[in-house]
Enzyme design. Structure first.
Site, PDB file in Angstrom:
ATOM      1  N   SER A  35     -63.937  59.066  28.525  1.00  0.00           N
ATOM      2  CA  SER A  35     -63.731  58.960  26.979  1.00  0.00           C
ATOM      3  C   SER A  35     -63.766  57.289  26.737  1.00  0.00           C
ATOM      4  O   SER A  35     -64.397  56.887  25.702  1.00  0.00           O
ATOM      5  CB  SER A  35     -62.097  59.068  26.732  1.00  0.00           C
ATOM      6  OG  SER A  35     -62.255  59.030  25.385  1.00  0.00           O
ATOM      7  N   HIS A  83     -41.847  64.757  -1.763  1.00  0.00           N
ATOM      8  CA  HIS A  83     -41.622  63.408  -0.967  1.00  0.00           C
ATOM      9  C   HIS A  83     -42.995  62.947  -0.334  1.00  0.00           C
ATOM     10  O   HIS A  83     -43.330  61.728  -0.547  1.00  0.00           O
ATOM     11  CB  HIS A  83     -40.643  63.305  -0.260  1.00  0.00           C
ATOM     12  CG  HIS A  83     -39.276  63.524  -0.825  1.00  0.00           C
ATOM     13  ND1 HIS A  83     -38.654  63.069  -1.742  1.00  0.00           N
ATOM     14  CD2 HIS A  83     -38.331  65.035  -0.546  1.00  0.00           C
ATOM     15  CE1 HIS A  83     -37.512  63.917  -2.316  1.00  0.00           C
ATOM     16  NE2 HIS A  83     -37.489  64.776  -1.417  1.00  0.00           N
ATOM     17  N   TYR A 125     -60.960  67.829  32.230  1.00  0.00           N
ATOM     18  CA  TYR A 125     -60.016  67.987  33.154  1.00  0.00           C
ATOM     19  C   TYR A 125     -59.847  69.239  33.922  1.00  0.00           C
ATOM     20  O   TYR A 125     -59.379  69.117  35.003  1.00  0.00           O
ATOM     21  CB  TYR A 125     -58.694  67.781  32.017  1.00  0.00           C
ATOM     22  CG  TYR A 125     -57.442  67.907  32.752  1.00  0.00           C
ATOM     23  CD1 TYR A 125     -56.705  66.637  33.234  1.00  0.00           C
ATOM     24  CD2 TYR A 125     -56.617  69.021  33.071  1.00  0.00           C
ATOM     25  CE1 TYR A 125     -55.523  66.575  33.524  1.00  0.00           C
ATOM     26  CE2 TYR A 125     -55.593  69.147  33.751  1.00  0.00           C
ATOM     27  CZ  TYR A 125     -54.900  67.666  33.833  1.00  0.00           C
ATOM     28  OH  TYR A 125     -53.555  67.847  34.468  1.00  0.00           O
ATOM     29  N   HIS A 148     -66.553  55.563  24.064  1.00  0.00           N
ATOM     30  CA  HIS A 148     -66.177  54.775  23.163  1.00  0.00           C
ATOM     31  C   HIS A 148     -66.941  53.391  23.288  1.00  0.00           C
ATOM     32  O   HIS A 148     -67.201  52.890  22.189  1.00  0.00           O
ATOM     33  CB  HIS A 148     -64.599  54.346  23.185  1.00  0.00           C
ATOM     34  CG  HIS A 148     -63.902  55.771  22.512  1.00  0.00           C
ATOM     35  ND1 HIS A 148     -63.370  56.795  23.224  1.00  0.00           N
ATOM     36  CD2 HIS A 148     -63.380  55.840  21.414  1.00  0.00           C
ATOM     37  CE1 HIS A 148     -62.981  57.562  22.321  1.00  0.00           C
ATOM     38  NE2 HIS A 148     -62.703  57.062  21.168  1.00  0.00           N
ATOM     39  N   ASN A 161     -56.277  63.543  18.078  1.00  0.00           N
ATOM     40  CA  ASN A 161     -57.440  63.946  18.098  1.00  0.00           C
ATOM     41  C   ASN A 161     -57.608  65.234  19.031  1.00  0.00           C
ATOM     42  O   ASN A 161     -58.165  65.205  19.835  1.00  0.00           O
ATOM     43  CB  ASN A 161     -58.500  63.039  18.574  1.00  0.00           C
ATOM     44  CG  ASN A 161     -59.955  63.178  18.114  1.00  0.00           C
ATOM     45  OD1 ASN A 161     -60.162  64.220  17.731  1.00  0.00           O
ATOM     46  ND2 ASN A 161     -60.868  62.339  18.030  1.00  0.00           N
TER      47      ASN A 161
END
Length: 554
Positions: free
Chosen positions: A452, A131, A431, A456, A419
């Site tokens: 981040s 499918h 972190y 970007h 990601n």
């Protein structure tokens, strides 16, 4: 995993069949007993003990109930075994990297490290289902239809066909300069390893806690920081001077950020280990610095988290390698067709009215669908096809580059699953460091989003040669806010909201960036050069051109 679950289900089926047969036998005995009783009533000459018949019926009923209870118990045991095996296999295949209880992620006050395991990508497993494979085939047919649409349209309009080659050529122009800059960046990372290796050997030649060791350590740290700054500034300066087109600029900038993250991961993972060890003998000095082969493999491996060793496959499946890279080429042309048919036409014939609020709103809604398709293309091309191709080529066994982000019901889960490569780097080197230093989850999360969003926006700003912080606002602003807003949602409305926001968000981003890109080509600049770089021209383009047209008429 599929074989284990299949075996469990087969055993479940066999047990149910055995129990079913037992029930049927009991029912037959009851029918015989009932027939015997009826026969004895119709034929009084035949002497049968009615009390025994009643007793037999009751006994058969007890056996039947006992068998049903036994069947239910067996079914419950077998289903528990199935669910347990599913949990084990999903954990091994990386479906749940983190335990549901986040307190278990901490050991001795520190967050746990990423574990690399042999596992496939999600879509690789899903494509084995007929499918899901059909949906993939539908996209292939859509590509063929767009290919024919482009060919027919170009032939009717211009008498020739370029089949998206012109768009790809313009986007990836000056490719030789792109390759030269990329090679220079790669050699620069090798220089970083060489300097790091020298520091390791010199470090062990010094007396512990000596002044010379202190100067050496801080000297290398300053040199490393200077190198990282130069690694950002010089390639960016060269691509601006060479006037590379957007696609070629994106290659340089994304590779620049990738190499920057990899060198930081290598130094950040290896240096503390070296500093924590004491010099015992000369032989140990050699083993403390990872060999160049390990560094070289890491630079091309589809991960941003450094380890001395990774799980490896036994052989390279060249058909899979070729097909994955062929998919990359197909997706590039697919994206070119989408640009030519849906994204460029609203701005192709420049008109100041496209900057009016009503026109902007209409353009956003017309671009939502092709904008989301471009988002999905970028995900599939980079995170599935390219990464799986490189993993297969390098025998890299851990191919969990993303999870089932399309099923997410909150942005917190979406950012952690869509990601995995970048998420693991941010988790491991941003972190964890912030959290273990300040013990604040909010501060650690905020730092991750700011870093981040900044990178970007940096990539987009220098790829298109203007600063328009739409991505930073959407990702670092609204994105961070939605993490806390969407935490408590049902599976249905949460997932619907995720997809609705992806549609609208991509429509807004593509519309605003395309508007500004065309404004930079058609609208007069600001008087101040720095102001012109930082302020969008599309905001005042309509007013400037309207005033110019009024002056011309007067």
């Amino acid at each position: 995993m599929s074989k284990n679950v299949t075996n469990v289900y087969r055993r479940l089926y066999e047990k149910s069949e055995d129990s079913k047969n037992s029930i049927e036998i009991c029912e037959k005995k009851v029918e015989i007993a009932q027939s015997s009783k009826a026969f004895s009533q119709q034929n009084p000459s035949i002497i049968l003990d009615g009390t025994k018949i009643e007793t037999l019926q009751e006994r058969m009923q007890e056996i039947r109930q006992s068998t049903m209870d036994d069947l239910n118990n067996r079914l419950n045991d077998m289903m528990s075994e199935v669910m347990q095996r599913l949990r084990v296999n999903t954990t091994q295949n990386g479906y749940h990297k983190e335990p549901l209880d986040h307190s278990k992620r901490r050991q001795n006050g520190k967050l746990t490290d990423k574990q690399f395991l042999p596992r496939k990508s999600f879509l690789t497993d899903l494509f084995e289902i007929n499918h899901i494979r059909t949906i993939y085939n539908i996209f292939i047919v859509m590509l063929l239809i767009l290919f024919l649409n482009t060919a027919v349209h170009d032939f009717i309009e211009t008498g020739t066909t370029h089949l998206g080659i012109r768009t790809v050529t313009l986007g990836f122009g000056k490719f030789s300069s792109t390759i030269q800059i990329w090679i220079a960046m790669l050699l620069s990372t090798f220089a970083t390893y060489l300097a790091f290796s020298v520091w390791v050997h010199k470090h062990y030649q010094c007396f512990p806690n000596s002044f010379f060791m202190l100067v050496l350590d801080y000297g290398f740290l300053l040199a490393y920081i200077f190198h990282q700054i130069a690694f950002i500034a010089l390639p960016t300066k060269f691509l601006v001077q060479e006037k590379l087109p957007p696609a070629s600029s994106l290659i340089i900038l994304t590779e620049q950020v990738r190499m920057l993250m990899k060198t930081h991961a290598f130094v950040r993972s290896t240096a503390p280990r070296i500093l924590a060890q004491k010099l015992k003998n000369d032989d140990k000095t050699e083993s403390n610095c990872p060999g160049f082969s390990k560094f070289l493999y890491f630079m091309f491996a589809p991960t941003l988290v450094y380890r001395d060793e990774y799980p490896r496959t036994l052989a390279i499946r060249w058909k899979i390698v070729l097909w994955n890279f062929a998919e990359v080429v197909m997706v590039v042309f697919y994206a070119a067709f989408i640009f030519e048919r849906f994204l460029i036409p609203p701005f192709e014939k420049f008109n100041p009215r496209i900057f009016e609020p009503q026109a902007v709103i209409l353009t956003i809604f017309s671009i939502t669908l092709p904008g989301l398709i471009m988002f999905l293309f970028g995900f599939y091309c980079i995170l599935h096809s390219w990464q799986n191709g490189m993993a297969e080529l390098l025998k890299f066994a851990d191919k969990l580059f993303y999870r089932d982000w399309w099923n997410c019901t909150s942005y917190d889960a979406f950012y952690r699953t869509w990601n995995i490569i970048v998420h693991d780097w941010l988790y491991t080197y941003i972190y964890k460091d912030v959290y273990e230093k300040f013990h604040s989850k909010f501060l650690a999360t905020l730092t991750v989003f700011l870093v981040s969003a900044a990178f970007h926006e940096y990539i987009l700003a220098f790829a298109f040669r203007f600063f328009y912080p739409v991505m930073m606002l959407m990702f670092g602003g609204f994105g961070l806010l939605l993490v806390f807003i969407t935490k408590k949602h049902s599976k249905i409305d949460g997932n619907i909201f995720i997809w609705f926001s992806l549609f609208m968000g991509n429509g807004i981003i593509f519309t605003l960036y395309l508007m500004e890109y065309h404004a930079r080509s058609n609208c007069p600049p600001y008087d101040d050069q720095l102001f012109d770089l930082l302020m969008p021209r599309s905001w005042i383009c309509h007013n400037i051109l309207s005033n110019v047209s009024v002056d011309v008429k007067s």
